[in-house]
Design a protein around this motif. Structure first.
Motif, short mmCIF file in Angstrom:
data_model
loop_
_atom_site.label_atom_id
_atom_site.label_comp_id
_atom_site.label_asym_id
_atom_site.label_seq_id
_atom_site.Cartn_x
_atom_site.Cartn_y
_atom_site.Cartn_z
N ARG A 158 4.69 20.18 -4.04
CA ARG A 158 4.41 18.83 -3.56
C ARG A 158 3.58 18.89 -2.28
NH1 ARG A 158 9.68 19.22 -4.30
NH2 ARG A 158 10.22 18.91 -2.10
N PRO A 159 2.63 17.97 -2.09
CA PRO A 159 1.89 17.93 -0.83
C PRO A 159 2.83 17.64 0.33
CG PRO A 159 0.82 16.58 -2.51
CD PRO A 159 2.17 16.96 -3.05
N ALA A 160 2.54 18.22 1.48
CA ALA A 160 3.31 17.90 2.69
C ALA A 160 3.23 16.41 2.96
CB ALA A 160 2.77 18.69 3.87
N GLY A 161 4.34 15.83 3.34
CA GLY A 161 4.38 14.41 3.67
C GLY A 161 4.74 13.51 2.50
N PHE A 162 4.66 14.04 1.27
CA PHE A 162 4.97 13.17 0.12
C PHE A 162 6.42 12.73 0.13
CE2 PHE A 162 6.74 12.64 -4.14
CZ PHE A 162 6.04 11.51 -4.53
N ASP A 163 7.33 13.66 0.42
CA ASP A 163 8.75 13.32 0.38
C ASP A 163 9.08 12.18 1.33
OD1 ASP A 163 8.78 15.46 -1.32
OD2 ASP A 163 10.40 16.53 -0.30
N ASN A 164 8.41 12.15 2.47
CA ASN A 164 8.69 11.09 3.45
C ASN A 164 8.20 9.73 2.98
OD1 ASN A 164 9.95 12.82 5.25
ND2 ASN A 164 8.09 13.26 6.39
N VAL A 165 7.00 9.70 2.38
CA VAL A 165 6.51 8.40 1.92
C VAL A 165 7.31 7.94 0.70
CG1 VAL A 165 4.66 9.20 0.36
CG2 VAL A 165 4.43 7.02 1.53
N LEU B 246 0.82 -1.20 0.00
CA LEU B 246 0.00 0.00 0.00
C LEU B 246 0.86 1.26 0.00
CD1 LEU B 246 -2.84 -1.01 2.48
CD2 LEU B 246 -3.07 -0.62 0.02
N ALA B 247 1.95 1.24 0.76
CA ALA B 247 2.85 2.39 0.79
C ALA B 247 3.42 2.65 -0.60
CB ALA B 247 3.97 2.17 1.79
N MET B 248 3.79 1.60 -1.32
CA MET B 248 4.32 1.77 -2.67
C MET B 248 3.27 2.33 -3.61
SD MET B 248 6.91 -1.48 -3.21
CE MET B 248 5.78 -2.75 -2.67
N GLN B 249 2.04 1.84 -3.49
CA GLN B 249 0.96 2.36 -4.32
C GLN B 249 0.68 3.82 -3.99
OE1 GLN B 249 -2.23 -0.60 -3.60
NE2 GLN B 249 -2.10 -1.01 -5.78
N PHE B 250 0.68 4.14 -2.70
CA PHE B 250 0.42 5.49 -2.24
C PHE B 250 1.47 6.45 -2.81
CE2 PHE B 250 -1.14 7.91 1.73
CZ PHE B 250 -2.42 8.04 1.20
N ALA B 251 2.73 6.04 -2.75
CA ALA B 251 3.82 6.87 -3.26
C ALA B 251 3.72 7.03 -4.78
CB ALA B 251 5.16 6.27 -2.88
N GLN B 252 3.44 5.94 -5.48
CA GLN B 252 3.37 5.98 -6.94
C GLN B 252 2.24 6.89 -7.42
OE1 GLN B 252 5.53 4.65 -9.00
NE2 GLN B 252 4.57 4.48 -11.00
N SER B 253 1.06 6.71 -6.83
CA SER B 253 -0.07 7.54 -7.24
C SER B 253 0.13 8.99 -6.81
CB SER B 253 -1.38 6.99 -6.65
OG SER B 253 -1.75 5.79 -7.28
N GLY B 254 0.78 9.20 -5.67
CA GLY B 254 1.12 10.55 -5.26
C GLY B 254 2.03 11.22 -6.26
N ALA B 255 3.00 10.48 -6.77
CA ALA B 255 3.91 11.01 -7.79
C ALA B 255 3.15 11.37 -9.06
CB ALA B 255 5.01 10.00 -8.09
#
Length: 256
Positions: A205-212, A169-178
């Motif tokens: 970039r949304p806050a928190g994106f860089d961390n995920v 889920l974290a990988m999906q979250f990061a990919q879709s966020g990108a």
């Protein structure tokens, strides 16, 4: 050492294979043929020794739209040829969808092997045609259709398990966020392997994106509580980001 599957091939040899495939297209499609181009890493000149071949074969418009793919492996190398009629590929180029920052690069830059009527410049013009409203609509679709769903799944997995689902889920979250960041900036990513490294260099970039994104790129996905905290922080940043730029995420109870 013997190696199954792709083997090291020079760029020169790969380009000769592209020419060989193009010659076969001329034999098969004859006067129907409008343009032939190479896309992907080969067109950009960034292909590695194990890279595959990706090509367009564009046919003249006819009574029935044409869209299919030849995809095969010879063992040492793999190739994919997308065969489309001109109307089909022009429509594809002008459409904005979730993966636009990754999928639409080929419409902007091809290595032309055959284009006597100047089709590829027209293709680029079609790819440049979507409006801000087109991008805004797709961003809203991703926010509701993907990100809202991901955060719900993340919370379910955090509460009820399985925790083994959280890294995915974290990988999906990061990919879709990108993808959201690429859509917001109307920026194409150079290749799939560079989506996250390039996305953290884009503005707004949304806050928190860089961390995920950093968590996923580091591969440090073994601690469930850390994954949940980082993803929840990104979700909160995403909600604020959407409000700031007018990307509406909620509606009336039943909107139809």
């Amino acid at each position: 050492m013997n190696m199954n599957g792709p083997v090291k091939i020079s760029r020169t040899a790969r380009l000769l294979t592209c020419q060989e495939i193009a010659a076969r297209m001329h034999e098969v499609y004859g006067e129907q043929l409008l343009a032939i181009g190479v896309y992907g890493s080969v067109s950009r000149g960034t292909d590695g020794p194990f890279s595959d071949i990706e090509m367009f074969c564009v046919l003249r418009e006819s009574n029935e739209p044409v869209e299919f793919t030849h995809e095969w492996s010879t063992g040492p190398w793999k190739a994919e040829v997308n065969v489309c009629s001109a109307d089909v590929i022009l429509k594809m180029a002008a459409t904005v969808e979730e993966q636009w920052p990754l999928t639409h690069g080929p419409f902007f830059s091809q290595l032309s092997l055959y284009d006597p009527e100047g089709f590829f410049p027209a293709l680029r013009k079609a790819a440049e045609s979507p409006s801000k409203d087109d991008f805004d609509y797709t961003i809203k679709e991703v926010l509701v259709g993907e990100m809202c769903e991901f955060i719900g799944k993340l919370r379910n997995a955090s509460l009820n398990g399985p925790h083994t689902y959280l890294p995915f889920l974290a990988m999906q979250f990061a990919q879709s966020g990108a993808m959201l960041i690429g859509l917001h900036n109307r920026k194409l990513f150079s290749t799939g392997s560079m989506v996250l490294p390039e996305s953290v260099q884009l503005p707004d970039r949304p806050a928190g994106f860089d961390n995920v994104a950093g968590l996923v790129m580091s591969g440090e996905l073994a601690e469930p509580s850390k994954i949940v905290t980082v993803c929840e922080d990104f979700w909160n940043g995403l909600v604020d980001w959407a409000a700031k730029y007018g990307y509406v995420m909620t509606s009336e109870r039943i909107p139809f």
